[in-house]
Design a protein around this motif. Structure first.
Motif, PDB file in Angstrom:
ATOM      1  N   LYS A  13      54.619  86.797  78.593  1.00 57.12           N
ATOM      2  CA  LYS A  13      55.582  86.154  79.490  1.00 57.12           C
ATOM      3  C   LYS A  13      56.780  85.708  78.672  1.00 57.12           C
ATOM      4  O   LYS A  13      56.622  84.976  77.702  1.00 57.12           O
ATOM      5  N   VAL A  14      57.947  86.151  79.107  1.00 55.11           N
ATOM      6  CA  VAL A  14      59.189  85.789  78.435  1.00 55.11           C
ATOM      7  C   VAL A  14      59.951  84.849  79.359  1.00 55.11           C
ATOM      8  O   VAL A  14      60.420  85.256  80.423  1.00 55.11           O
ATOM      9  N   HIS A  15      60.042  83.586  78.950  1.00 56.07           N
ATOM     10  CA  HIS A  15      60.776  82.569  79.699  1.00 56.07           C
ATOM     11  C   HIS A  15      62.176  82.464  79.096  1.00 56.07           C
ATOM     12  O   HIS A  15      62.305  82.377  77.874  1.00 56.07           O
ATOM     13  N   SER A  16      63.205  82.432  79.941  1.00 55.08           N
ATOM     14  CA  SER A  16      64.568  82.299  79.430  1.00 55.08           C
ATOM     15  C   SER A  16      65.436  81.556  80.435  1.00 55.08           C
ATOM     16  O   SER A  16      65.007  81.260  81.551  1.00 55.08           O
ATOM     17  N   GLN A  17      66.648  81.280  80.030  1.00 54.47           N
ATOM     18  CA  GLN A  17      67.637  80.563  80.829  1.00 54.47           C
ATOM     19  C   GLN A  17      67.173  79.150  81.208  1.00 54.47           C
ATOM     20  O   GLN A  17      67.033  78.814  82.382  1.00 54.47           O
ATOM     21  N   VAL A  50      50.647  81.519  71.392  1.00 54.30           N
ATOM     22  CA  VAL A  50      49.584  82.493  71.621  1.00 54.30           C
ATOM     23  C   VAL A  50      48.408  81.693  72.160  1.00 54.30           C
ATOM     24  O   VAL A  50      47.971  80.740  71.510  1.00 54.30           O
ATOM     25  N   THR A  51      47.938  82.042  73.343  1.00 56.28           N
ATOM     26  CA  THR A  51      46.876  81.240  73.939  1.00 56.28           C
ATOM     27  C   THR A  51      45.636  81.247  73.051  1.00 56.28           C
ATOM     28  O   THR A  51      45.319  82.235  72.404  1.00 56.28           O
ATOM     29  N   SER A  52      44.960  80.091  73.042  1.00 58.25           N
ATOM     30  CA  SER A  52      43.684  79.985  72.361  1.00 58.25           C
ATOM     31  C   SER A  52      42.603  80.016  73.432  1.00 58.25           C
ATOM     32  O   SER A  52      42.889  79.935  74.612  1.00 58.25           O
ATOM     33  N   TYR A  53      41.404  80.171  73.000  1.00 62.39           N
ATOM     34  CA  TYR A  53      40.298  80.251  73.957  1.00 62.39           C
ATOM     35  C   TYR A  53      39.659  78.877  74.114  1.00 62.39           C
ATOM     36  O   TYR A  53      38.498  78.678  73.800  1.00 62.39           O
ATOM     37  N   ASP A  54      40.443  77.916  74.594  1.00 62.85           N
ATOM     38  CA  ASP A  54      39.901  76.585  74.832  1.00 62.85           C
ATOM     39  C   ASP A  54      40.245  76.141  76.244  1.00 62.85           C
ATOM     40  O   ASP A  54      41.049  76.771  76.933  1.00 62.85           O
ATOM     41  N   VAL A  88      64.553  80.680  74.500  1.00 66.54           N
ATOM     42  CA  VAL A  88      63.493  81.620  74.893  1.00 66.54           C
ATOM     43  C   VAL A  88      62.134  81.031  74.519  1.00 66.54           C
ATOM     44  O   VAL A  88      61.955  80.506  73.419  1.00 66.54           O
ATOM     45  N   TYR A  89      61.196  81.128  75.466  1.00 66.76           N
ATOM     46  CA  TYR A  89      59.799  80.768  75.221  1.00 66.76           C
ATOM     47  C   TYR A  89      58.973  82.024  75.458  1.00 66.76           C
ATOM     48  O   TYR A  89      58.951  82.564  76.560  1.00 66.76           O
ATOM     49  N   LEU A  90      58.313  82.507  74.407  1.00 71.46           N
ATOM     50  CA  LEU A  90      57.466  83.692  74.491  1.00 71.46           C
ATOM     51  C   LEU A  90      56.012  83.249  74.501  1.00 71.46           C
ATOM     52  O   LEU A  90      55.547  82.621  73.551  1.00 71.46           O
ATOM     53  N   LEU A  91      55.318  83.569  75.586  1.00 68.85           N
ATOM     54  CA  LEU A  91      53.893  83.261  75.701  1.00 68.85           C
ATOM     55  C   LEU A  91      53.114  84.558  75.603  1.00 68.85           C
ATOM     56  O   LEU A  91      53.285  85.456  76.435  1.00 68.85           O
ATOM     57  N   ILE A  92      52.277  84.654  74.589  1.00 74.36           N
ATOM     58  CA  ILE A  92      51.377  85.795  74.443  1.00 74.36           C
ATOM     59  C   ILE A  92      50.026  85.312  74.941  1.00 74.36           C
ATOM     60  O   ILE A  92      49.355  84.511  74.291  1.00 74.36           O
ATOM     61  N   ASP A  93      49.672  85.766  76.129  1.00 75.07           N
ATOM     62  CA  ASP A  93      48.505  85.258  76.851  1.00 75.07           C
ATOM     63  C   ASP A  93      47.314  86.195  76.635  1.00 75.07           C
ATOM     64  O   ASP A  93      47.237  87.269  77.227  1.00 75.07           O
TER      65      ASP A  93
END
Length: 185
Positions: free
Chosen positions: A143-147, A105-109, A131-136
Motif C-alpha cells: 500500500k502506497v499512501h501519498s498526498q 513491514v507488518t509483523s505477525y503480532d 509517502v508511507y509505504l506499507l508492505i503487508d
C-alpha cells in the motif's frame, strides 16, 4: 505519560536484549516486535533499490522519529527514506522534516492491524511525511499512501505482491514487488 518519560523508558528498554521496541503514537504506549529475518531481508532489498535510484539518498533502518502534530509522538519505522546526511547529529529521536518516505513491514503480532494500518498512517500524515509505504505480509499487498493533508493521506494505491507500483514524488521509484513473494510465511 509525557514524551520525556517515554523516551527514558524507551532508552532503558533498548538495553535489554530481545526487548520489544517502544513507540508512543497518539498518546498510547505501544510495542514493535524486533525484526525477524524476512522483515530484515525486505528492508535490505528496499535499501538496495533506493540506493540504485539515487546514491545521495538512503533508506535508514529503524531510525526513531518524532511524529504527529507538534511532534508529540515517537515511532520507529522499519525504514526512513531521506538524503544521506539527514539524521547526522540528531540522536535516537530525529525530526521528520527531511523524510521523503517511511516504510513499515507488518509483523505477525496482534497489534499490527491497529498500529500499521490505522494509527501510523494517520500519524505520518499528520507529520506531513510525503509517502508511507506499507508492505503487508498478512495480505501479501503493498500500500502506497501519498498526498498527506495534515490529517490523512488522500491517495492510497494497493497492489498485490508481484505487480509493479510507482512510489510517487518526491520518492520517484518504480517498485517491482515480485521479490516480496519470497519473504512471506
Amino acid at each position: 505519560m509525557t514524551q520525556d518519560v517515554f523516551e527514558d523508558l524507551a532508552r532503558q528498554a533498548m538495553r535489554v536484549e530481545e526487548a520489544p521496541w517502544l513507540e508512543f503514537v497518539h498518546g498510547k504506549l505501544g510495542t514493535k516486535a524486533a525484526p525477524d529475518g524476512n522483515r530484515g531481508r525486505i528492508i535490505a532489498w528496499l535499501t538496495r533499490l533506493c540506493l540504485q535510484a539515487d546514491p545521495n539518498r538512503w533508506l535508514y533502518a529503524y531510525q526513531g522519529l518524532r511524529i504527529e502534530i507538534n511532534r508529540k509522538g515517537n515511532a520507529r519505522p522499519d525504514g526512513c527514506f531521506a538524503r544521506s546526511d539527514a539524521f547526522a547529529g540528531q540522536g535516537e529521536w530525529a525530526g521528520p522534516d527531511s523524510v521523503l518516505m517511511v516504510v513499515e513491514v507488518t509483523s505477525y503480532d496482534e497489534d499490527t492491524d491497529r498500529r500499521d494500518r490505522v494509527e501510523k498512517p494517520r500519524a505520518y500524515a499528520e507529520t506531513g511525511i510525503p509517502v508511507y509505504l506499507l508492505i503487508d505480509r498478512d495480505t501479501c499487498e503493498v500500500k502506497v499512501h501519498s498526498q498527506p493533508d495534515g490529517v490523512r493521506y488522500e491517495q492510497v494505491v494497493t497492489v498485490p505482491y508481484g505487480k509493479t507500483v510507482t512510489l510517487p514524488d518526491p520518492v520517484g521509484i518504480e517498485l517491482d514487488t515480485e521479490p516480496l513473494t519470497n519473504w512471506v510465511r
